[in-house]
Design a protein around this motif. Structure first.
Motif, PDB file in Angstrom:
ATOM      1  N   HIS A   1       5.815  17.486   2.650  1.00  0.00           N
ATOM      2  CA  HIS A   1       4.688  16.486   2.522  1.00  0.00           C
ATOM      3  C   HIS A   1       4.768  15.246   2.906  1.00  0.00           C
ATOM      4  CE1 HIS A   1       5.117  20.469  -0.071  1.00  0.00           C
ATOM      5  NE2 HIS A   1       3.835  20.572   0.392  1.00  0.00           N
ATOM      6  N   GLY A   2       3.693  14.543   2.685  1.00  0.00           N
ATOM      7  CA  GLY A   2       3.789  13.158   3.123  1.00  0.00           C
ATOM      8  C   GLY A   2       4.121  12.161   1.686  1.00  0.00           C
ATOM      9  N   ASP A   3       3.915  12.962   0.672  1.00  0.00           N
ATOM     10  CA  ASP A   3       4.017  11.953  -0.943  1.00  0.00           C
ATOM     11  C   ASP A   3       3.293  10.756  -0.504  1.00  0.00           C
ATOM     12  OD1 ASP A   3       5.539  14.211  -1.321  1.00  0.00           O
ATOM     13  OD2 ASP A   3       7.320  13.179  -1.715  1.00  0.00           O
ATOM     14  N   PHE A   4       2.241  10.395   0.091  1.00  0.00           N
ATOM     15  CA  PHE A   4       1.722   9.250   0.258  1.00  0.00           C
ATOM     16  C   PHE A   4       0.281   9.123  -0.653  1.00  0.00           C
ATOM     17  CE2 PHE A   4       0.612   5.610   3.221  1.00  0.00           C
ATOM     18  CZ  PHE A   4       1.666   4.763   2.688  1.00  0.00           C
ATOM     19  N   ASN A   5       0.045  10.265  -1.304  1.00  0.00           N
ATOM     20  CA  ASN A   5      -1.172  10.133  -2.245  1.00  0.00           C
ATOM     21  C   ASN A   5      -0.773   8.923  -3.158  1.00  0.00           C
ATOM     22  OD1 ASN A   5      -3.261  12.161  -1.330  1.00  0.00           O
ATOM     23  ND2 ASN A   5      -1.520  13.564  -1.829  1.00  0.00           N
ATOM     24  N   THR A   6      -2.232   8.505  -3.753  1.00  0.00           N
ATOM     25  CA  THR A   6      -2.184   7.585  -4.739  1.00  0.00           C
ATOM     26  C   THR A   6      -3.394   8.273  -5.759  1.00  0.00           C
ATOM     27  OG1 THR A   6      -4.005   6.249  -3.809  1.00  0.00           O
ATOM     28  CG2 THR A   6      -1.932   5.587  -3.306  1.00  0.00           C
ATOM     29  N   PRO A   7      -3.577   7.667  -6.930  1.00  0.00           N
ATOM     30  CA  PRO A   7      -4.227   7.958  -7.982  1.00  0.00           C
ATOM     31  C   PRO A   7      -5.925   8.125  -7.331  1.00  0.00           C
ATOM     32  CG  PRO A   7      -2.755   6.821  -9.035  1.00  0.00           C
ATOM     33  CD  PRO A   7      -2.447   6.658  -7.635  1.00  0.00           C
ATOM     34  N   ALA A   8      -6.064   7.065  -6.571  1.00  0.00           N
ATOM     35  CA  ALA A   8      -7.565   6.891  -6.047  1.00  0.00           C
ATOM     36  C   ALA A   8      -7.813   7.962  -4.854  1.00  0.00           C
ATOM     37  CB  ALA A   8      -7.440   5.574  -5.179  1.00  0.00           C
ATOM     38  N   ILE A   9      -6.820   8.466  -4.295  1.00  0.00           N
ATOM     39  CA  ILE A   9      -7.086   9.506  -3.212  1.00  0.00           C
ATOM     40  C   ILE A   9      -6.578  11.060  -3.339  1.00  0.00           C
ATOM     41  CG2 ILE A   9      -7.108   7.630  -1.348  1.00  0.00           C
ATOM     42  CD1 ILE A   9      -4.377   8.798  -0.271  1.00  0.00           C
ATOM     43  N   SER A  10      -5.731  11.121  -4.482  1.00  0.00           N
ATOM     44  CA  SER A  10      -5.229  12.391  -4.744  1.00  0.00           C
ATOM     45  C   SER A  10      -6.363  13.410  -5.192  1.00  0.00           C
ATOM     46  CB  SER A  10      -4.357  12.356  -5.659  1.00  0.00           C
ATOM     47  OG  SER A  10      -3.703  13.646  -6.043  1.00  0.00           O
ATOM     48  N   THR A  11      -6.395  14.545  -4.517  1.00  0.00           N
ATOM     49  CA  THR A  11      -7.222  15.561  -5.101  1.00  0.00           C
ATOM     50  C   THR A  11      -6.850  16.456  -6.323  1.00  0.00           C
ATOM     51  OG1 THR A  11      -6.488  17.232  -3.688  1.00  0.00           O
ATOM     52  CG2 THR A  11      -8.329  15.932  -2.770  1.00  0.00           C
TER      53      THR A  11
ATOM     54  N   GLY B   1      12.385  -2.804 -12.311  1.00  0.00           N
ATOM     55  CA  GLY B   1      12.587  -3.774 -11.316  1.00  0.00           C
ATOM     56  C   GLY B   1      12.619  -3.218  -9.871  1.00  0.00           C
ATOM     57  N   LEU B   2      11.856  -2.387  -9.582  1.00  0.00           N
ATOM     58  CA  LEU B   2      11.797  -1.599  -8.356  1.00  0.00           C
ATOM     59  C   LEU B   2      11.015  -2.682  -7.431  1.00  0.00           C
ATOM     60  CD1 LEU B   2      12.123   0.598  -6.317  1.00  0.00           C
ATOM     61  CD2 LEU B   2      10.126   1.491  -7.242  1.00  0.00           C
ATOM     62  N   ARG B   3      11.430  -3.063  -6.305  1.00  0.00           N
ATOM     63  CA  ARG B   3      10.870  -3.951  -5.417  1.00  0.00           C
ATOM     64  C   ARG B   3      10.333  -3.078  -4.424  1.00  0.00           C
ATOM     65  NH1 ARG B   3      15.839  -6.169  -5.659  1.00  0.00           N
ATOM     66  NH2 ARG B   3      16.522  -5.618  -3.513  1.00  0.00           N
ATOM     67  N   PRO B   4       9.138  -3.257  -3.820  1.00  0.00           N
ATOM     68  CA  PRO B   4       8.607  -2.258  -2.916  1.00  0.00           C
ATOM     69  C   PRO B   4       9.305  -2.366  -1.798  1.00  0.00           C
ATOM     70  CG  PRO B   4       6.737  -3.543  -3.956  1.00  0.00           C
ATOM     71  CD  PRO B   4       7.991  -4.189  -4.465  1.00  0.00           C
ATOM     72  N   VAL B   5       9.359  -1.009  -0.908  1.00  0.00           N
ATOM     73  CA  VAL B   5      10.267  -1.056   0.282  1.00  0.00           C
ATOM     74  C   VAL B   5       9.002  -1.316   1.240  1.00  0.00           C
ATOM     75  CG1 VAL B   5      11.504   0.612   1.719  1.00  0.00           C
ATOM     76  CG2 VAL B   5      11.924   0.610  -0.745  1.00  0.00           C
ATOM     77  N   ALA B   6       9.447  -2.014   2.092  1.00  0.00           N
ATOM     78  CA  ALA B   6       8.537  -2.353   3.314  1.00  0.00           C
ATOM     79  C   ALA B   6       8.171  -1.186   3.923  1.00  0.00           C
ATOM     80  CB  ALA B   6       8.958  -3.564   4.255  1.00  0.00           C
ATOM     81  N   GLU B   7       6.915  -0.769   4.256  1.00  0.00           N
ATOM     82  CA  GLU B   7       6.729   0.285   5.042  1.00  0.00           C
ATOM     83  C   GLU B   7       7.388   0.539   6.494  1.00  0.00           C
ATOM     84  OE1 GLU B   7       2.334   0.340   5.367  1.00  0.00           O
ATOM     85  OE2 GLU B   7       2.209   0.605   3.083  1.00  0.00           O
ATOM     86  N   THR B   8       7.627  -0.730   7.005  1.00  0.00           N
ATOM     87  CA  THR B   8       8.341  -0.444   8.322  1.00  0.00           C
ATOM     88  C   THR B   8       9.762  -0.128   7.922  1.00  0.00           C
ATOM     89  OG1 THR B   8       8.665  -3.027   7.984  1.00  0.00           O
ATOM     90  CG2 THR B   8       6.856  -2.200   9.479  1.00  0.00           C
TER      91      THR B   8
ATOM     92  N   GLU C   1      -4.653  11.717   2.454  1.00  0.00           N
ATOM     93  CA  GLU C   1      -3.470  11.163   2.494  1.00  0.00           C
ATOM     94  C   GLU C   1      -2.859  11.019   4.169  1.00  0.00           C
ATOM     95  OE1 GLU C   1       1.174  13.095   0.854  1.00  0.00           O
ATOM     96  OE2 GLU C   1      -0.569  14.223   1.675  1.00  0.00           O
ATOM     97  N   ARG C   2      -3.426  11.763   4.873  1.00  0.00           N
ATOM     98  CA  ARG C   2      -3.209  11.722   6.498  1.00  0.00           C
ATOM     99  C   ARG C   2      -3.795  10.422   6.952  1.00  0.00           C
ATOM    100  NH1 ARG C   2      -1.976  15.562   9.945  1.00  0.00           N
ATOM    101  NH2 ARG C   2      -2.548  17.317   8.374  1.00  0.00           N
ATOM    102  N   ASP C   3      -4.871  10.039   6.690  1.00  0.00           N
ATOM    103  CA  ASP C   3      -5.679   8.708   6.834  1.00  0.00           C
ATOM    104  C   ASP C   3      -4.828   7.686   6.464  1.00  0.00           C
ATOM    105  OD1 ASP C   3      -7.648  10.482   8.259  1.00  0.00           O
ATOM    106  OD2 ASP C   3      -9.056  10.183   6.543  1.00  0.00           O
ATOM    107  N   ALA C   4      -4.440   7.862   5.120  1.00  0.00           N
ATOM    108  CA  ALA C   4      -3.760   6.497   4.882  1.00  0.00           C
ATOM    109  C   ALA C   4      -2.328   6.538   5.426  1.00  0.00           C
ATOM    110  CB  ALA C   4      -3.370   6.784   3.117  1.00  0.00           C
ATOM    111  N   LEU C   5      -1.660   7.357   5.850  1.00  0.00           N
ATOM    112  CA  LEU C   5      -0.222   7.368   6.655  1.00  0.00           C
ATOM    113  C   LEU C   5      -0.701   6.731   7.827  1.00  0.00           C
ATOM    114  CD1 LEU C   5       1.600  10.467   5.547  1.00  0.00           C
ATOM    115  CD2 LEU C   5       2.507   8.159   5.374  1.00  0.00           C
TER     116      LEU C   5
END
Length: 272
Positions: free
Chosen positions: A98-108, A133-140, A154-158
């Motif tokens: 899975h992509g695990d890239f859903n957010t509350p706004a787009i998750s079904t 204290g988690l620092r966002p990991v750069a998407e790159t 999720e596919r579109d977001a990725l």
């Protein structure tokens, strides 16, 4: 680059939880360094998960090179937060069906387990406080391998993101990690990336996919290419099947591909 493929030993941590639910049957190897089992008060799931993840961060920071076995993917949020306390920069290799890239706004479904990479990259600030204290990991700096089972949004977001997507292939993973240079890497594996015909009784099977042997090769390639400073394996089987002998055998093989060995206790002995 530190060669961890044959060197530093792993410190085994077990977090026997799926989101905020304890998994009593979760298998605990005899050579486990720490078991994460805090007392969680009743309350909203994200609040309980934050307390659990704080305990996991504490366990990670007490080890030199953590290898965490858990029942879900969001636990990687805590592992990365712990690693970031001694690594100014960190990349992530994520192997998952899975992509695990859903957010509350787009998750079904609203399922938090399907938002783990979004959590790591700072896309879900509304879910948790900043206690870790988690620092966002750069998407790159995120390499996502396989991800064959995606929701449409999720596919579109990725596709719009800068996450690096590759097949679950050792050569592709080696090339992608090579492009990251000397950045230390955390490796996360959800066992459902493996063909579900080989691993029965998964929580969220995704049909045909790479074989167990191919994923072993991917893990070995990652450790041979990058400075792998931490790892987590989501042992996402159904809770009443997670301790079956076949699942233990699969976990043992995957851990061995990372360069570690598991010692399983006698079944007749009461678990920790």
């Amino acid at each position: 680059m530190t060669d961890h493929s044959t060197g530093d030993a792993w410190d085994l941590i077990v977090s026997p939880w799926h989101l905020d639910e304890h998994i009593p049957a979760f298998p605990i190897p005899a050579n486990t360094t720490q078991v994460v089992r805090p007392t969680l008060s009743p309350g909203p799931v994200p609040v309980r998960m934050s307390l659990l993840h704080q305990a996991t961060v504490d366990a990670v920071t007490r080890t030199a090179r953590p290898l965490v076995l858990s029942g879900d993917c969001p636990t990687a949020r805590a592992v990365v937060a712990g690693l970031q306390r001694r690594q100014p920069d960190l990349a992530v290799l994520w192997l998952d069906a899975h992509g695990d890239f859903n957010t509350p706004a787009i998750s079904t479904s609203g399922y938090l387990g399907g938002m783990a990479i979004a959590m790591l990259t700072g896309r879900t600030p509304e879910l948790f406080d900043d206690a870790l204290g988690l620092r966002p990991v750069a998407e790159t700096s995120v390499v996502l391998a396989d991800a064959r089972d995606l929701d449409p949004a999720e596919r579109d977001a990725l596709a719009a993101s800068q996450v690096r997507r590759v097949p679950a292939d050792p050569a592709a993973i080696t090339a992608a990690l090579g492009e990251l240079g000397r950045t230390p890497v955390h490796v996360h594996l959800d066992v459902d990336v493996i063909d579900s015909s080989q691993l029965p009784d998964l929580r969220f099977p995704s049909g045909p996919g790479p074989s167990l042997s191919q994923i072993e090769e991917c893990l070995a390639a990652a450790c041979g290419t990058a400075d792998v400073v931490g790892a987590s394996i989501a042992c996402a089987w159904l809770p009443d099947r997670v301790s079956d002998q076949t699942t233990r055998d699969a976990i043992t093989r995957l851990v061995r591909a990372l360069g570690a060995d598991l010692v399983w206790p006698d079944p007749a002995v009461q678990p920790l």
